[in-house]
Design a protein around this motif. Structure first.
Motif, mmCIF file in Angstrom:
data_model
loop_
_atom_site.group_PDB
_atom_site.id
_atom_site.type_symbol
_atom_site.label_atom_id
_atom_site.label_comp_id
_atom_site.label_asym_id
_atom_site.label_seq_id
_atom_site.Cartn_x
_atom_site.Cartn_y
_atom_site.Cartn_z
ATOM 1 N N ARG A 40 34.788 11.447 50.624
ATOM 2 C CA ARG A 40 35.617 10.860 51.672
ATOM 3 C C ARG A 40 34.830 10.941 52.973
ATOM 4 O O ARG A 40 34.310 11.979 53.321
ATOM 5 C CB ARG A 40 36.928 11.625 51.816
ATOM 6 C CG ARG A 40 37.811 11.074 52.929
ATOM 7 C CD ARG A 40 39.086 11.870 53.087
ATOM 8 N NE ARG A 40 39.884 11.743 51.890
ATOM 9 C CZ ARG A 40 40.619 12.733 51.376
ATOM 10 N NH1 ARG A 40 40.654 13.912 51.950
ATOM 11 N NH2 ARG A 40 41.309 12.545 50.283
ATOM 12 N N ARG A 41 34.713 9.811 53.658
ATOM 13 C CA ARG A 41 33.958 9.762 54.909
ATOM 14 C C ARG A 41 34.856 10.236 56.054
ATOM 15 O O ARG A 41 35.977 9.811 56.186
ATOM 16 C CB ARG A 41 33.486 8.340 55.184
ATOM 17 C CG ARG A 41 32.949 8.164 56.566
ATOM 18 C CD ARG A 41 31.571 7.663 56.786
ATOM 19 N NE ARG A 41 30.910 6.909 55.779
ATOM 20 C CZ ARG A 41 29.699 7.251 55.327
ATOM 21 N NH1 ARG A 41 29.101 8.314 55.770
ATOM 22 N NH2 ARG A 41 29.105 6.512 54.437
ATOM 23 N N ASN B 84 44.559 5.355 53.724
ATOM 24 C CA ASN B 84 43.900 4.995 54.982
ATOM 25 C C ASN B 84 42.521 5.601 55.145
ATOM 26 O O ASN B 84 41.983 5.596 56.243
ATOM 27 C CB ASN B 84 44.786 5.408 56.155
ATOM 28 C CG ASN B 84 46.096 4.656 56.156
ATOM 29 O OD1 ASN B 84 46.134 3.498 55.774
ATOM 30 N ND2 ASN B 84 47.170 5.310 56.545
ATOM 31 N N ASP B 85 41.931 6.113 54.090
ATOM 32 C CA ASP B 85 40.630 6.762 54.189
ATOM 33 C C ASP B 85 39.519 5.886 53.627
ATOM 34 O O ASP B 85 39.762 4.955 52.868
ATOM 35 C CB ASP B 85 40.643 8.110 53.472
ATOM 36 C CG ASP B 85 41.506 9.134 54.192
ATOM 37 O OD1 ASP B 85 41.654 9.023 55.415
ATOM 38 O OD2 ASP B 85 42.016 10.040 53.519
ATOM 39 N N GLN B 86 38.288 6.237 53.981
ATOM 40 C CA GLN B 86 37.107 5.524 53.492
ATOM 41 C C GLN B 86 36.361 6.427 52.520
ATOM 42 O O GLN B 86 36.188 7.616 52.774
ATOM 43 C CB GLN B 86 36.190 5.159 54.658
ATOM 44 C CG GLN B 86 36.821 4.244 55.657
ATOM 45 C CD GLN B 86 35.893 3.964 56.826
ATOM 46 O OE1 GLN B 86 34.851 4.589 56.983
ATOM 47 N NE2 GLN B 86 36.270 3.001 57.652
ATOM 48 N N TYR B 87 35.877 5.856 51.415
ATOM 49 C CA TYR B 87 35.179 6.606 50.371
ATOM 50 C C TYR B 87 33.856 5.939 50.063
ATOM 51 O O TYR B 87 33.716 4.726 50.150
ATOM 52 C CB TYR B 87 36.039 6.668 49.099
ATOM 53 C CG TYR B 87 37.352 7.361 49.311
ATOM 54 C CD1 TYR B 87 37.473 8.731 49.117
ATOM 55 C CD2 TYR B 87 38.478 6.650 49.714
ATOM 56 C CE1 TYR B 87 38.675 9.380 49.309
ATOM 57 C CE2 TYR B 87 39.691 7.289 49.917
ATOM 58 C CZ TYR B 87 39.784 8.650 49.718
ATOM 59 O OH TYR B 87 40.977 9.279 49.930
ATOM 60 N N ASP C 97 27.302 2.157 50.530
ATOM 61 C CA ASP C 97 28.169 1.812 51.645
ATOM 62 C C ASP C 97 29.590 2.247 51.294
ATOM 63 O O ASP C 97 29.841 2.774 50.211
ATOM 64 C CB ASP C 97 28.136 0.298 51.903
ATOM 65 C CG ASP C 97 26.747 -0.153 52.358
ATOM 66 O OD1 ASP C 97 26.052 0.645 53.003
ATOM 67 O OD2 ASP C 97 26.376 -1.302 52.052
ATOM 68 N N ILE C 98 30.522 1.962 52.158
ATOM 69 C CA ILE C 98 31.921 2.294 51.895
ATOM 70 C C ILE C 98 32.378 1.517 50.660
ATOM 71 O O ILE C 98 32.214 0.298 50.571
ATOM 72 C CB ILE C 98 32.802 1.948 53.107
ATOM 73 C CG1 ILE C 98 32.354 2.727 54.328
ATOM 74 C CG2 ILE C 98 34.275 2.207 52.806
ATOM 75 C CD1 ILE C 98 32.435 4.224 54.187
ATOM 76 N N LYS D 9 38.121 1.160 51.188
ATOM 77 C CA LYS D 9 38.502 1.295 52.589
ATOM 78 C C LYS D 9 39.979 0.952 52.718
ATOM 79 O O LYS D 9 40.379 -0.154 52.373
ATOM 80 C CB LYS D 9 37.660 0.361 53.460
ATOM 81 C CG LYS D 9 37.915 0.507 54.923
ATOM 82 C CD LYS D 9 36.969 -0.368 55.705
ATOM 83 C CE LYS D 9 37.201 -0.186 57.198
ATOM 84 N NZ LYS D 9 36.270 -0.962 57.988
#
Length: 190
Positions: free
Chosen positions: A75-76, A144-147, A183-184, A187
């Motif tokens: 998780r970013r 709502n998170d970016q992985y 990259d993501i 998202k």
């Protein structure tokens, strides 16, 4: 005379330690391909490793090599270090005997061990250095998170005898360790 011998022994010991700890220069190992696909709650990942000619020749000469692939989802975070979410570990042990024409790879992960034999060195190496269609279940992610996916590959050295391992505890047990981030991937729950 005795002091001179001690000085020579100390110099030889320091030189030997320096050579053991000196990293290899010019290593050309790299992760050349990370393909992924997201479908439903699963991420399917495929990875290809490229090794240099010195590693290939060592395997061809009969040195057993173990490559460990870590395929992890992180998780970013903006201000904090990225957070590990889920991952898989795949180990590939390569054994080649060119004189007898025996080539085999032992592949293991969390659930199974597979021993595969090959007729040619080239096909064995291609299969051993490619990990295909690894599924990671991503149910339960926050919307709502970016992985992103991080692939790490390690080449493990053959372990020294236990007594020598205690004495040389500071010597690294890996030939190399490389990683590559995508990259993501996901998202906002997509």
């Amino acid at each position: 005379m005795l002091k001179m011998n001690k000085l020579k022994a100390l110099t030889a010991l320091l030189l030997m330690l320096f050579l053991l700890l000196e990293p290899l220069h010019g290593a050309a190992q790299e992760i050349v391909g990370v393909q992924y696909a997201v479908s439903g709650n699963d991420i399917t990942v495929s990875v290809t490793l490229s090794i240099d000619e010195s590693q290939t020749s060592l395997i061809r000469e009969g040195l057993q090599k173990e490559y460990v692939f870590y395929i992890d989802v992180f998780r970013r975070w903006n201000f904090w270090p990225d957070e590990f979410v889920k991952g898989k570990r795949i180990s590939r042990t390569i054994a080649a005997n060119s004189v007898k024409g025996e080539y085999k790879v032992i592949s293991s992960d969390e659930t199974a061990v597979l021993e595969k034999r090959f007729m040619s060195f080239k096909s064995m190496l291609k299969w051993a250095l490619t990990v295909k269609d690894i599924k990671i279940d991503m149910s339960g992610l926050f919307d709502n998170d970016q992985y992103f996916i991080r692939v790490t590959v390690e080449s493990l050295k053959k372990k020294p005898p236990q007594v020598i391992g205690y004495v040389l505890f500071f010597v690294d047990d890996k030939d190399f360790k490389i990683k590559k981030d995508t990259d993501i991937v996901i998202k906002g729950g997509k």
